[in-house]
Design a protein around this motif. Structure first.
Motif, PDB file in Angstrom:
ATOM      1  N   ARG A 190       0.839  -1.196   0.000  1.00  0.00           N
ATOM      2  CA  ARG A 190       0.000   0.000   0.000  1.00  0.00           C
ATOM      3  C   ARG A 190       0.878   1.252   0.000  1.00  0.00           C
ATOM      4  NH1 ARG A 190      -3.060  -0.788   4.388  1.00  0.00           N
ATOM      5  NH2 ARG A 190      -2.029   0.713   5.757  1.00  0.00           N
ATOM      6  N   HIS A 191       0.633   2.122  -0.960  1.00  0.00           N
ATOM      7  CA  HIS A 191       1.366   3.389  -1.043  1.00  0.00           C
ATOM      8  C   HIS A 191       0.349   4.487  -1.299  1.00  0.00           C
ATOM      9  CE1 HIS A 191       1.413   3.204  -5.622  1.00  0.00           C
ATOM     10  NE2 HIS A 191       1.092   1.969  -5.275  1.00  0.00           N
ATOM     11  N   GLY A 192       0.122   5.307  -0.269  1.00  0.00           N
ATOM     12  CA  GLY A 192      -0.905   6.335  -0.375  1.00  0.00           C
ATOM     13  C   GLY A 192      -2.275   5.685  -0.532  1.00  0.00           C
ATOM     14  N   PRO A 193      -3.084   6.172  -1.465  1.00  0.00           N
ATOM     15  CA  PRO A 193      -4.427   5.605  -1.650  1.00  0.00           C
ATOM     16  C   PRO A 193      -4.435   4.334  -2.499  1.00  0.00           C
ATOM     17  CG  PRO A 193      -4.103   7.429  -3.157  1.00  0.00           C
ATOM     18  CD  PRO A 193      -2.861   7.369  -2.300  1.00  0.00           C
ATOM     19  N   ASN A 194      -3.298   3.939  -3.027  1.00  0.00           N
ATOM     20  CA  ASN A 194      -3.227   2.802  -3.958  1.00  0.00           C
ATOM     21  C   ASN A 194      -2.550   1.590  -3.311  1.00  0.00           C
ATOM     22  OD1 ASN A 194      -4.296   4.430  -6.141  1.00  0.00           O
ATOM     23  ND2 ASN A 194      -2.260   5.394  -6.244  1.00  0.00           N
ATOM     24  N   THR A 195      -2.853   0.423  -3.852  1.00  0.00           N
ATOM     25  CA  THR A 195      -2.230  -0.824  -3.408  1.00  0.00           C
ATOM     26  C   THR A 195      -1.784  -1.619  -4.631  1.00  0.00           C
ATOM     27  OG1 THR A 195      -3.605  -0.949  -1.416  1.00  0.00           O
ATOM     28  CG2 THR A 195      -2.535  -2.981  -2.129  1.00  0.00           C
ATOM     29  N   GLU A 196      -0.494  -1.907  -4.694  1.00  0.00           N
ATOM     30  CA  GLU A 196       0.047  -2.751  -5.756  1.00  0.00           C
ATOM     31  C   GLU A 196      -0.076  -4.208  -5.335  1.00  0.00           C
ATOM     32  OE1 GLU A 196       1.101  -1.551  -8.692  1.00  0.00           O
ATOM     33  OE2 GLU A 196       0.595   0.457  -7.945  1.00  0.00           O
ATOM     34  N   GLN A 197      -0.418  -5.085  -6.290  1.00  0.00           N
ATOM     35  CA  GLN A 197      -0.559  -6.508  -6.001  1.00  0.00           C
ATOM     36  C   GLN A 197       0.170  -7.323  -7.064  1.00  0.00           C
ATOM     37  OE1 GLN A 197      -4.859  -7.102  -5.796  1.00  0.00           O
ATOM     38  NE2 GLN A 197      -4.811  -6.882  -3.568  1.00  0.00           N
ATOM     39  N   ILE A 198       0.914  -8.324  -6.593  1.00  0.00           N
ATOM     40  CA  ILE A 198       1.591  -9.262  -7.489  1.00  0.00           C
ATOM     41  C   ILE A 198       1.266 -10.669  -6.987  1.00  0.00           C
ATOM     42  CG2 ILE A 198       3.769  -9.970  -8.533  1.00  0.00           C
ATOM     43  CD1 ILE A 198       4.975  -7.325  -7.656  1.00  0.00           C
ATOM     44  N   VAL A 199       0.827 -11.543  -7.888  1.00  0.00           N
ATOM     45  CA  VAL A 199       0.411 -12.898  -7.508  1.00  0.00           C
ATOM     46  C   VAL A 199       1.365 -13.920  -8.124  1.00  0.00           C
ATOM     47  CG1 VAL A 199      -1.450 -14.602  -7.572  1.00  0.00           C
ATOM     48  CG2 VAL A 199      -2.001 -12.159  -7.378  1.00  0.00           C
ATOM     49  N   ARG A 200       1.753 -14.892  -7.319  1.00  0.00           N
ATOM     50  CA  ARG A 200       2.577 -16.006  -7.787  1.00  0.00           C
ATOM     51  C   ARG A 200       2.014 -17.312  -7.236  1.00  0.00           C
ATOM     52  NH1 ARG A 200       3.987 -12.642 -10.681  1.00  0.00           N
ATOM     53  NH2 ARG A 200       6.042 -11.686 -10.982  1.00  0.00           N
ATOM     54  N   GLU A 201       2.074 -18.359  -8.045  1.00  0.00           N
ATOM     55  CA  GLU A 201       1.668 -19.682  -7.571  1.00  0.00           C
ATOM     56  C   GLU A 201       2.872 -20.393  -6.976  1.00  0.00           C
ATOM     57  OE1 GLU A 201      -0.431 -23.884  -9.055  1.00  0.00           O
ATOM     58  OE2 GLU A 201      -0.177 -22.209 -10.473  1.00  0.00           O
ATOM     59  N   LEU A 202       2.690 -21.007  -5.808  1.00  0.00           N
ATOM     60  CA  LEU A 202       3.790 -21.733  -5.195  1.00  0.00           C
ATOM     61  C   LEU A 202       4.040 -23.023  -5.965  1.00  0.00           C
ATOM     62  CD1 LEU A 202       3.191 -21.423  -1.334  1.00  0.00           C
ATOM     63  CD2 LEU A 202       4.276 -19.819  -2.908  1.00  0.00           C
ATOM     64  N   PRO A 203       5.291 -23.293  -6.349  1.00  0.00           N
ATOM     65  CA  PRO A 203       5.609 -24.525  -7.085  1.00  0.00           C
ATOM     66  C   PRO A 203       5.739 -25.706  -6.120  1.00  0.00           C
ATOM     67  CG  PRO A 203       7.580 -23.196  -6.811  1.00  0.00           C
ATOM     68  CD  PRO A 203       6.455 -22.406  -6.202  1.00  0.00           C
ATOM     69  N   LEU A 204       4.614 -26.272  -5.715  1.00  0.00           N
ATOM     70  CA  LEU A 204       4.622 -27.316  -4.687  1.00  0.00           C
ATOM     71  C   LEU A 204       5.339 -28.584  -5.136  1.00  0.00           C
ATOM     72  CD1 LEU A 204       0.992 -26.963  -3.249  1.00  0.00           C
ATOM     73  CD2 LEU A 204       3.112 -25.891  -2.453  1.00  0.00           C
ATOM     74  N   SER A 205       5.511 -28.764  -6.444  1.00  0.00           N
ATOM     75  CA  SER A 205       6.191 -29.967  -6.936  1.00  0.00           C
ATOM     76  C   SER A 205       7.712 -29.846  -6.841  1.00  0.00           C
ATOM     77  CB  SER A 205       5.796 -30.235  -8.391  1.00  0.00           C
ATOM     78  OG  SER A 205       6.135 -29.129  -9.220  1.00  0.00           O
TER      79      SER A 205
END
Length: 257
Positions: A190-205
């Protein structure tokens, strides 16, 4: 000198106590019932205290040591963190029918939208040679009538201090699952009024579960960073057991091109 005498006295008293209970155990088959009843009550009290001592000693003396923040980090790492849930004992061992927004210590919160919770959580003491974290978290999910289940890791203010778009944020984990499922990690800044989001899948294998979040692909305002947190999102968790043996986070500046 006084401490030396006290230590010798304690050893003598312990030897006498062991001898007394050894004789009582050997003669229990013929001891008068009224006397035996009293010995049984005293033995139960003593066993309870001994079990408490053994439990605390096993926890404190087992490796890895409680409070450990030790784990491998990339070269150039300028911040690293293991949440308290994985480095110190919680005030409770386990919870059943866990409600949404239940906090596990000060840094981890569970969220779900189940009408009826059939979710149990238990903190484990890690003792395997491969474990670096003192504790782990086991989650048992039975019937699941909700649409989402997540653990939120609130990162300390130190993670935000000096954060730049050239930083890579790395998350590593040791995860055991009873049957296959998908787990996603979402970094929120969260930076000021905005929120950056980055999604990654965990490589469980993979043998080593690691994901990186590259802030260069965000619109981060470096001067206004206020908070960071990670959402661990579990897809299709019904009738499954998930054990998070360790979760660690670190950041390091990406090499200049």
């Amino acid at each position: 000198m006084g401490q030396h005498r006290s230590g010798l006295l304690e050893k003598v008293l312990l030897r006498r106590a062991r001898a007394f209970w050894s004789r009582a155990a050997m003669s229990a088959g013929t001891t008068d019932l009224s006397l035996l009843r009293g010995q049984r009550n005293e033995a139960r009290i003593l066993r309870h205290k001994l079990d408490e001592l053994t439990h605390q000693a096993d926890s404190r003396l087992a490796l890895p040591r409680i409070g450990s923040m030790s784990f491998p980090k990339p070269a150039g790492t300028d911040w690293s963190w293991r949440p308290q849930l994985w480095r110190g004992a919680l005030p409770f061992k386990g919870l059943s029918a866990v409600e949404s927004k239940t906090m596990l210590g000060d840094e981890v919160t569970i969220f779900h939208d189940c009408q009826i919770s059939e979710l149990t959580l238990r903190q484990l003491r890690n003792t395997r040679e491969a474990d670096l974290a003192p504790f782990g978290l086991r989650m048992d999910v039975f019937r699941f009538d909700g649409s989402f289940l997540s653990l939120v890791l609130n990162m300390p203010q130190s993670a935000c201090d000096g954060l730049m778009r050239r930083h890579l944020v790395r998350m590593e984990a040791i995860v055991e699952v009873e049957k296959p499922l998908e787990i996603f990690a979402r970094l929120n800044v969260r930076h000021g009024p905005n929120t950056e989001q980055i999604v990654r899948e965990l490589p469980l294998s993979d043998d080593k579960i690691m994901v990186e979040f590259d802030l260069a692909y965000t619109k981060l305002n470096e001067k206004r960073v206020e908070a960071m947190w990670i959402d661990l999102i579990f897809e299709g968790p019904e009738m499954n057991q998930v054990t998070l043996r360790d979760v660690t986070l670190s950041r390091n500046p990406r090499a200049e091109l």
